[in-house]
Design an enzyme around this catalytic site. Structure first.
Site, PDB file in Angstrom:
ATOM      1  N   HIS A  76      51.289  58.357  62.134  1.00  0.00           N
ATOM      2  CA  HIS A  76      50.530  58.275  61.112  1.00  0.00           C
ATOM      3  C   HIS A  76      50.696  56.848  60.293  1.00  0.00           C
ATOM      4  CE1 HIS A  76      52.882  59.411  57.436  1.00  0.00           C
ATOM      5  NE2 HIS A  76      53.851  59.785  58.555  1.00  0.00           N
ATOM      6  N   ASN A 117      61.295  49.896  54.725  1.00  0.00           N
ATOM      7  CA  ASN A 117      59.731  50.483  54.157  1.00  0.00           C
ATOM      8  C   ASN A 117      59.650  50.320  52.760  1.00  0.00           C
ATOM      9  OD1 ASN A 117      62.285  52.020  53.739  1.00  0.00           O
ATOM     10  ND2 ASN A 117      61.169  53.651  52.830  1.00  0.00           N
ATOM     11  N   THR A 120      55.491  74.111  72.408  1.00  0.00           N
ATOM     12  CA  THR A 120      54.148  73.532  72.986  1.00  0.00           C
ATOM     13  C   THR A 120      53.493  72.190  72.305  1.00  0.00           C
ATOM     14  OG1 THR A 120      53.423  75.929  73.186  1.00  0.00           O
ATOM     15  CG2 THR A 120      51.853  74.414  73.444  1.00  0.00           C
ATOM     16  N   GLN A 129      58.089  51.237  60.362  1.00  0.00           N
ATOM     17  CA  GLN A 129      57.152  50.327  59.635  1.00  0.00           C
ATOM     18  C   GLN A 129      56.924  49.222  60.420  1.00  0.00           C
ATOM     19  OE1 GLN A 129      55.826  51.093  56.844  1.00  0.00           O
ATOM     20  NE2 GLN A 129      56.730  52.557  56.160  1.00  0.00           N
ATOM     21  N   SER A 148      56.562  56.596  64.174  1.00  0.00           N
ATOM     22  CA  SER A 148      55.573  57.661  63.566  1.00  0.00           C
ATOM     23  C   SER A 148      54.204  57.503  63.538  1.00  0.00           C
ATOM     24  CB  SER A 148      56.207  57.783  62.035  1.00  0.00           C
ATOM     25  OG  SER A 148      55.256  58.941  61.405  1.00  0.00           O
ATOM     26  N   CYS A 200      58.035  58.533  50.194  1.00  0.00           N
ATOM     27  CA  CYS A 200      58.871  59.696  50.189  1.00  0.00           C
ATOM     28  C   CYS A 200      59.857  60.024  48.848  1.00  0.00           C
ATOM     29  CB  CYS A 200      60.087  59.485  51.524  1.00  0.00           C
ATOM     30  SG  CYS A 200      58.896  59.414  52.832  1.00  0.00           S
TER      31      CYS A 200
END
Lengths: 379, 404
Positions: free
Chosen positions: A203, A152, A239, A181, A201, A324
């Site tokens: 997004h 990343n 859920t 990535q 992931s 991050c």
């Protein structure tokens, strides 16, 4: 606005937002409900899972949804590692590549407290996993190896095919690949048959945040990550976030469709960027082993954060090496592992592209470059 | 024109009936492949069949032929001009498409039915063999057991045909060539496999499903339909016969002791099947029973149940183990559907400890409390019919296409 921080997050495709809206409105029922509305929601969830499985060339019942890539990596190093260990108590070695995301590295202490032997597999000067060292570190006590597909911070593409070959002699070893990535340009790498666990992931590929994917092959033992209503085959109760999950399936399909064309275009963009940066006297990391959508560069001694803000003033958004860690004190884990000295790594910034990056974006960056570079002269 | 040569295997032994088998196979191939290709031509020969087509790709056609019962093996055969250079070029192209490993061997077999072709069989083999040997020095020539065998046929007409890869077919007999049966199809793992095995043996099937709404869910019914759709992949579109069974189950619950109810229920089902057989002009009942698997599948139990019919009840799974059944289910794509969690036999009626050794006389005495004839007729009057084919499985896909 020129957005070159796609490795931090991507802007959702308009079609993806539309899907999420439609699903939230029309398929709002709980997929676990026995009535017809619930049944429809459940059929849609199943179809989304099926689509992701087909793209990744795995079975639908090997695809699990989580709330993030971080959550998936935590599941791997906790519930799954514990389950593997409980089946073979003499195996307690866990190997992580030295450049893993904090979502993995930050769990080392916890693993050690539980009694596991954790070792880091070093990388070379380009940020590629040192396969000779890996070979030396392997033995029959290793229960899990975790490596990245694309780093990343620097963008280095890891030698997954070579790793697969090296670990072929250790069938007991469960191999986790953090592919977060990799979707933009290296999706094909993730289809390696030897991979037992794979993290994605949404997004990071123009989906919505709030959805991570863990591919867990049938042979991998596991303890549930969350207990409750028994969703995700009892492995992760909660859920289901159906609108975002369906949107993720759509985003992955669009990314897969765009892949070949994106690779060609982004390769060209990367060449332009690297040429301009080198001519302006910047230092580039990762060399020839870098994915086409990430460029990591430094202009020492100017701190990365200063460079970031200088570009920002011109409407260009880049990042220091990882979103991050950019607010933490140890922002350059990968560069450190590559043994780049801290006075250089402190100056690093990351430009990350995506399918939506245009030639105009690249041209604008190259035009802005001299202005930022001259800061060095002014020292 | 593309061409695939289809070999029948077992059919060759059928003597005078061969034509009927050939016709059934040709019809099956046409039904499966013509939606892909309007120019499709299926021409049965003595020991094999030509499938010729234009629009569809070889890959698409291979995908279809591998799941057609009655085909032993098949080989794509590539048409080129009757010219040695063209033949060599195509041969190289075919080898480029397959995976070759160091240590592999090859052989070229030429067949010349056109005796005017300027090269003898031996010349063709040598000429074509040498270009391949030159292009792939890692391969050796091997006459007895080559890894790869290239066949070159020089036809009497103006074309030559080359064939390299050969595929194993599904085996068995052509669908519809062994009469028609009625399959008792629940939502479980066993009955679809029983159906598949009979289809492979050439039996045309209709699926009969007993449902007991509201005690059983619409999803359970849906599951049985999806299994029917999956099975129809190995044959043609199939009739799905839904028998309303709730009334009978209520009557059994009210009148028969719990531990004998399973036996009586199965006898009621068989009575209905027996009547359906003559209505649907079918010749046998097919079910997924496997010896000893559950209470109703002990020999004693089966005998008592079977007593209500003299029709043949075929049980292709009788000697198989559960894991063999599961393996086959995964292979033919029914596993995921059967694995869906909806119960078919409603839990409301499931006996807690079914009797594994029922006695015929006692069962008959108990059944005297039921108006059997009336119940059977009512159930038959309530059946619904639906034609289901493979496209039923893509229903959800089409429904959600715009979202995904």
């Amino acid at each position: 606005m020129i957005y070159l921080d796609n490795s931090a997050t991507t802007k959702p495709y308009p079609e993806v937002i539309e899907t999420a809206g439609t699903v939230a409105e029309r398929y709002f029922a709980n997929p676990s409900s026995a009535h017809q509305l619930g049944e429809e929601a459940s059929a849609l969830l199943k179809q989304a899972r099926q689509q992701i499985a087909q793209i990744l060339k795995v079975r639908a019942d090997e695809v699990y949804f989580t709330a993030s890539g971080t959550e998936a990596n935590n599941w791997v190093l906790q519930g799954i590692v514990d389950a593997l260990h409980s089946k073979n108590t003499d195996r307690k070695r866990v190997l992580l590549s030295a450049i893993e995301h904090p979502a993995s590295l930050q769990q080392i202490e916890l693993l050690q407290r539980k009694g596991y032997d954790v070792d880091l597999v070093p990388v070379d000067q380009w940020g590629r996993l040192d396969t000779d060292k890996l070979r030396d570190m392997l033995d029959e006590h290793v229960l899990l190896l975790s490596t990245m597909a694309v780093n990343n911070e620097v963008g280095t593409v890891q030698p997954l095919a070579a790793i697969a070959e090296i670990i072929a002699d250790y069938p007991q070893l469960i191999w986790h690949v953090d592919g977060v990535q990799a979707v933009t340009t290296e999706l094909e790498l993730l289809r390696n048959k030897r991979i037992d666990l794979l993290t994605l992931s949404a997004h990071k590929f123009h989906g919505l945040r709030g959805v991570g994917v863990l591919v867990k092959k049938e042979r991998v033992a596991s303890y549930p990550l969350l207990y409750g209503g028994g969703q995700e085959a009892g492995q992760r109760s909660s859920t289901e976030n159906l609108p975002a999950i369906v949107a993720s399936a759509k985003a992955l399909r669009l990314a897969d469709d765009a892949q070949a064309e994106a690779r060609r275009r982004l390769h060209d963009f990367r060449v332009q960027l690297v040429t301009a940066l080198e001519e302006a006297g910047w230092q580039i990391f990762g060399g020839a082993y870098t994915s086409t959508h990430i460029v990591c560069a430094a202009l020492p001694p100017i701190p990365g954060e200063v460079l970031l803000h200088a570009f920002e003033r011109m409407g260009i958004f880049v990042s220091t090496t990882s979103a991050c860690s950019s607010r933490s004190h140890n922002p350059h884990a990968t560069l450190n592992a590559m043994r780049v000295s801290s006075n250089i790594s402190n100056s690093a910034i990351r430009l990350s592209l995506s399918h939506t990056t245009t030639q105009a974006d690249i041209t604008a960056f190259i035009q802005a470059l001299p202005k930022v570079t001259q800061m060095k002269g002014k020292g | 024109m593309k061409q695939i040569v289809v070999h029948y295997g077992e059919l060759s032994t059928k003597g005078r009936n061969r034509k009927m088998f050939q016709a059934a196979l040709a019809q099956q191939i046409r039904a499966k492949a013509s939606p892909l290709d309007v120019s499709l031509k299926v021409s049965p020969q003595h020991d094999f069949m030509y499938v010729r087509f234009e629009q569809a790709s070889y890959e698409e056609m291979i995908e279809i032929l591998k799941d057609v019962p009655g085909i032993a093996r098949f080989a794509p055969s590539y048409e080129v001009d009757k010219d040695l250079e063209a033949i060599k070029a195509k041969a190289l192209e075919l080898f480029a498409d397959i995976h070759i490993e160091a240590g592999d061997s090859f052989k070229v077999v030429a067949k010349r039915s056109d005796k005017n072709f300027p090269y003898e069989t031996y010349d063709i083999q040598r000429e074509v063999g040498s270009v391949i040997g030159y292009a792939y020095p890692e391969m050796t020539v091997e006459m007895k057991r080559p890894t790869h065998k290239l066949t070159v046929s020089i036809h009497q007409k103006d074309k030559a045909y080359l064939s390299l890869s050969s595929y194993t077919g599904m085996q068995g007999l052509p669908y519809g060539s062994s009469g028609r049966g009625l399959l008792m199809l629940s939502g479980g793992f066993d009955s679809p496999i029983a159906g598949y095995l009979m289809m492979k043996r050439g039996m045309e099937l209709e699926a009969v499903h007993f449902s007991s709404p509201p005690y059983t869910s619409p999803q359970a019914l849906e599951k049985a339909k999806k299994l029917t759709a999956r099975l129809s992949h190995y044959g043609l579109a199939m009739q799905f016969i839904n028998v309303p069974f709730a009334k009978i189950q209520e009557e059994i619950k009210a009148n028969i002791p719990d531990n004998e109810s399973m036996t009586v229920m199965r006898r009621m089902m068989l009575r209905i099947m027996d009547q359906l057989l003559s209505e649907r002009k079918a010749q046998a009942i097919v079910n997924g029973e496997s010896l000893g698997q559950v209470a109703s599948q002990t020999l004693t139990s089966m005998r008592v149940i079977n007593d209500v019919t003299s029709s043949p009840v075929l049980r292709p799974l009788i000697a198989t183990d559960k894991n063999e059944i599961i393996e086959l289910a995964e292979e033919i794509g029914t596993y995921d559907i059967s694995n869906e969690p909806y119960e078919d036999c409603c839990t409301v009626f499931a006996p807690t400890s079914p009797h594994t050794k029922p006695k015929l006389q006692q069962i008959e005495a108990m059944e005297a409390k039921l108006d059997i004839e009336q119940l059977v007729q009512e159930a038959l009057a309530g059946i619904t019919l639906e034609t289901i084919d493979e496209s039923y499985l893509r229903k959800d896909q089409a429904r959600f296409e715009s979202l995904l």
